[in-house]
Write a protein that holds these residues in place. Structure first.
Motif, PDB file in Angstrom:
ATOM      1  N   TYR A  23      10.855  -4.668  -4.508  1.00 42.50           N
ATOM      2  CA  TYR A  23      10.961  -3.217  -3.778  1.00 42.50           C
ATOM      3  C   TYR A  23      10.035  -3.776  -2.261  1.00 42.50           C
ATOM      4  CZ  TYR A  23      13.157  -0.190  -6.979  1.00 42.50           C
ATOM      5  OH  TYR A  23      13.971   0.457  -7.963  1.00 42.50           O
ATOM      6  N   ILE A  24      10.370  -3.111  -1.460  1.00 45.71           N
ATOM      7  CA  ILE A  24       9.748  -3.155  -0.102  1.00 45.71           C
ATOM      8  C   ILE A  24       9.102  -1.906   0.317  1.00 45.71           C
ATOM      9  CG2 ILE A  24      10.202  -3.519   2.316  1.00 45.71           C
ATOM     10  CD1 ILE A  24      12.960  -4.617   1.487  1.00 45.71           C
ATOM     11  N   THR A  25       7.660  -2.078   0.349  1.00 45.21           N
ATOM     12  CA  THR A  25       6.785  -0.998   0.636  1.00 45.21           C
ATOM     13  C   THR A  25       6.093  -1.013   1.985  1.00 45.21           C
ATOM     14  OG1 THR A  25       6.412  -0.917  -1.657  1.00 45.21           O
ATOM     15  CG2 THR A  25       4.970   0.494  -0.212  1.00 45.21           C
ATOM     16  N   TRP A  26       5.840   0.133   2.767  1.00 47.74           N
ATOM     17  CA  TRP A  26       5.266  -0.144   3.939  1.00 47.74           C
ATOM     18  C   TRP A  26       3.836   0.869   3.970  1.00 47.74           C
ATOM     19  CZ3 TRP A  26       6.244  -2.683   8.770  1.00 47.74           C
ATOM     20  CH2 TRP A  26       7.514  -3.394   8.657  1.00 47.74           C
ATOM     21  N   TYR A  27       3.018   0.292   4.592  1.00 46.82           N
ATOM     22  CA  TYR A  27       1.645   1.117   4.797  1.00 46.82           C
ATOM     23  C   TYR A  27       1.327   1.239   6.220  1.00 46.82           C
ATOM     24  CZ  TYR A  27       0.760   1.187  -0.303  1.00 46.82           C
ATOM     25  OH  TYR A  27       0.831   1.270  -1.743  1.00 46.82           O
ATOM     26  N   GLN A  28       0.506   2.307   6.648  1.00 40.83           N
ATOM     27  CA  GLN A  28      -0.115   2.367   7.736  1.00 40.83           C
ATOM     28  C   GLN A  28      -1.596   2.441   7.633  1.00 40.83           C
ATOM     29  OE1 GLN A  28      -0.407   6.508   9.062  1.00 40.83           O
ATOM     30  NE2 GLN A  28       0.171   5.743  11.188  1.00 40.83           N
TER      31      GLN A  28
ATOM     32  N   ARG B  87      -2.523   3.833   4.188  1.00 35.90           N
ATOM     33  CA  ARG B  87      -1.608   5.047   3.525  1.00 35.90           C
ATOM     34  C   ARG B  87      -0.255   5.021   3.338  1.00 35.90           C
ATOM     35  NH1 ARG B  87       0.856   8.749   7.960  1.00 35.90           N
ATOM     36  NH2 ARG B  87       2.019  10.062   7.006  1.00 35.90           N
ATOM     37  N   PHE B  88       0.118   5.142   2.506  1.00 28.86           N
ATOM     38  CA  PHE B  88       1.727   4.846   1.865  1.00 28.86           C
ATOM     39  C   PHE B  88       2.603   5.495   2.725  1.00 28.86           C
ATOM     40  CE2 PHE B  88       5.062   4.119  -0.937  1.00 28.86           C
ATOM     41  CZ  PHE B  88       5.953   5.238  -0.952  1.00 28.86           C
TER      42      PHE B  88
ATOM     43  N   GLU C 144      -6.465  14.125   3.329  1.00 28.13           N
ATOM     44  CA  GLU C 144      -7.201  14.037   1.817  1.00 28.13           C
ATOM     45  C   GLU C 144      -5.940  13.194   1.272  1.00 28.13           C
ATOM     46  OE1 GLU C 144     -11.087  14.859   1.445  1.00 28.13           O
ATOM     47  OE2 GLU C 144      -9.470  14.578  -0.084  1.00 28.13           O
ATOM     48  N   THR C 145      -6.345  12.168   0.081  1.00 29.40           N
ATOM     49  CA  THR C 145      -5.256  11.741  -0.492  1.00 29.40           C
ATOM     50  C   THR C 145      -5.570  11.854  -1.933  1.00 29.40           C
ATOM     51  OG1 THR C 145      -6.681   9.474  -0.693  1.00 29.40           O
ATOM     52  CG2 THR C 145      -5.184   9.742   1.331  1.00 29.40           C
ATOM     53  N   GLY C 146      -6.433  12.669  -2.508  1.00 27.52           N
ATOM     54  CA  GLY C 146      -6.540  12.962  -3.653  1.00 27.52           C
ATOM     55  C   GLY C 146      -7.451  11.655  -4.385  1.00 27.52           C
TER      56      GLY C 146
ATOM     57  N   GLN D  20       0.637   3.460  -3.687  1.00 30.67           N
ATOM     58  CA  GLN D  20      -0.606   3.632  -3.827  1.00 30.67           C
ATOM     59  C   GLN D  20      -1.551   4.706  -3.042  1.00 30.67           C
ATOM     60  OE1 GLN D  20      -3.060  -0.023  -4.348  1.00 30.67           O
ATOM     61  NE2 GLN D  20      -1.672  -0.972  -5.618  1.00 30.67           N
ATOM     62  N   TYR D  21      -2.295   5.093  -3.238  1.00 31.52           N
ATOM     63  CA  TYR D  21      -3.268   6.222  -2.590  1.00 31.52           C
ATOM     64  C   TYR D  21      -4.717   5.741  -2.574  1.00 31.52           C
ATOM     65  CZ  TYR D  21       1.255   8.687  -3.087  1.00 31.52           C
ATOM     66  OH  TYR D  21       2.530   9.221  -2.884  1.00 31.52           O
ATOM     67  N   PHE D  22      -4.973   5.504  -1.329  1.00 30.48           N
ATOM     68  CA  PHE D  22      -6.298   4.979  -1.244  1.00 30.48           C
ATOM     69  C   PHE D  22      -7.378   6.034  -0.807  1.00 30.48           C
ATOM     70  CE2 PHE D  22      -5.713   0.400  -0.752  1.00 30.48           C
ATOM     71  CZ  PHE D  22      -4.444   0.127  -0.808  1.00 30.48           C
ATOM     72  N   GLY D  23      -8.540   5.721  -1.145  1.00 32.42           N
ATOM     73  CA  GLY D  23      -9.816   6.669  -0.849  1.00 32.42           C
ATOM     74  C   GLY D  23     -10.119   6.164   0.414  1.00 32.42           C
TER      75      GLY D  23
END
Lengths: 108, 116
Positions: free
Chosen positions: A32-37, A45-46, B1-3, B105-108
């Protein structure tokens, strides 16, 4: 590894649409292709994830051509707050390697 | 806030100290991760836990010791660190460690660690 290649940096102006392309010629069938900032000194951040064709959410769109060897993250009407580093990940093959990403600078 | 919360946000420690970083996720996820981000370097994945079991250890020196007592909490115990270990340490969680969920994923906010 499904090595990804992105431009090192891009500039844009507020209100413009920005398209960031990622090349992944060796993408595997189950990838899969995933992008983050990521903003400075913060966690990534997803943004969006997709497998093929087009995916859209409230933040961005992701365009994936049929051969899946590249993908394009589209940010509509960017603002100054979109200035950040954007990462393209292809997985599970790339084993969560974030790379250096694309540094987007938005000007007033 | 990402949890996902991390404490402390900043930490200065000497090379002979022992300290721990704490991460807590309030998302009901089953997988948790530790990353290291040094200045001007990409994120480096350090450890992956799934359902409290370590499933990945990316050749991290033994002076970093992770602990996952339950699926909501993750610790990184630090001892006899080196100045080059100064970095931003990030915790993340995901619903599952397998793909594609493992890539959402959710980052702190991270812990900025300085080793003197």
């Amino acid at each position: 590894l499904a090595k990804t290649t992105q431009p090192i940096s891009m500039d844009s102006y507020e209100g413009q649409e920005v398209n960031i392309t990622c090349s992944h010629n060796n993408i595997a069938t189950n990838d899969y292709i995933t992008w983050y900032q990521q903003f400075p000194s913060q966690g990534p951040r997803f943004i969006i994830q997709g497998y093929k064709t087009k995916v859209t959410n409230e933040v961005a769109s992701l365009f994936i051509p049929a051969d899946r060897k590249s993908s394009t993250l589209s940010l509509p009407r960017v603002s100054l707050s979109d200035t950040a580093v954007y990462y393209c990940l292809v997985g599970p093959t790339d084993k969560l390697i974030f790379g250096t990403g694309t540094r987007l600078q938005v000007f007033p | 806030e990402t949890g996902v919360t991390q404490t402390p946000r900043h930490l200065v420690m000497g090379m002979t100290n022992k300290k721990s970083l704490k991460c807590e996720q309030h998302l009901g996820h089953n997988a948790m991760y530790w990353y290291k981000q040094s200045a001007k370097k990409p994120l480096e994945l350090m450890f992956v836990y799934s359902l409290e079991e370590r499933v990945e250890n990316n050749s991290v020196p033994s002076r970093f010791s992770p602990e996952c007592p339950n699926s909501s909490h993750l610790f990184l115990h630090l001892h006899t660190l080196q100045p080059e270990d100064s970095a931003l340490y990030l915790c993340a969680s995901s619903q599952d460690s397998t793909h594609p969920l493992g890539y959402e994923q959710y980052f702190g906010p991270g812990t900025r660690l300085t080793v003197t």
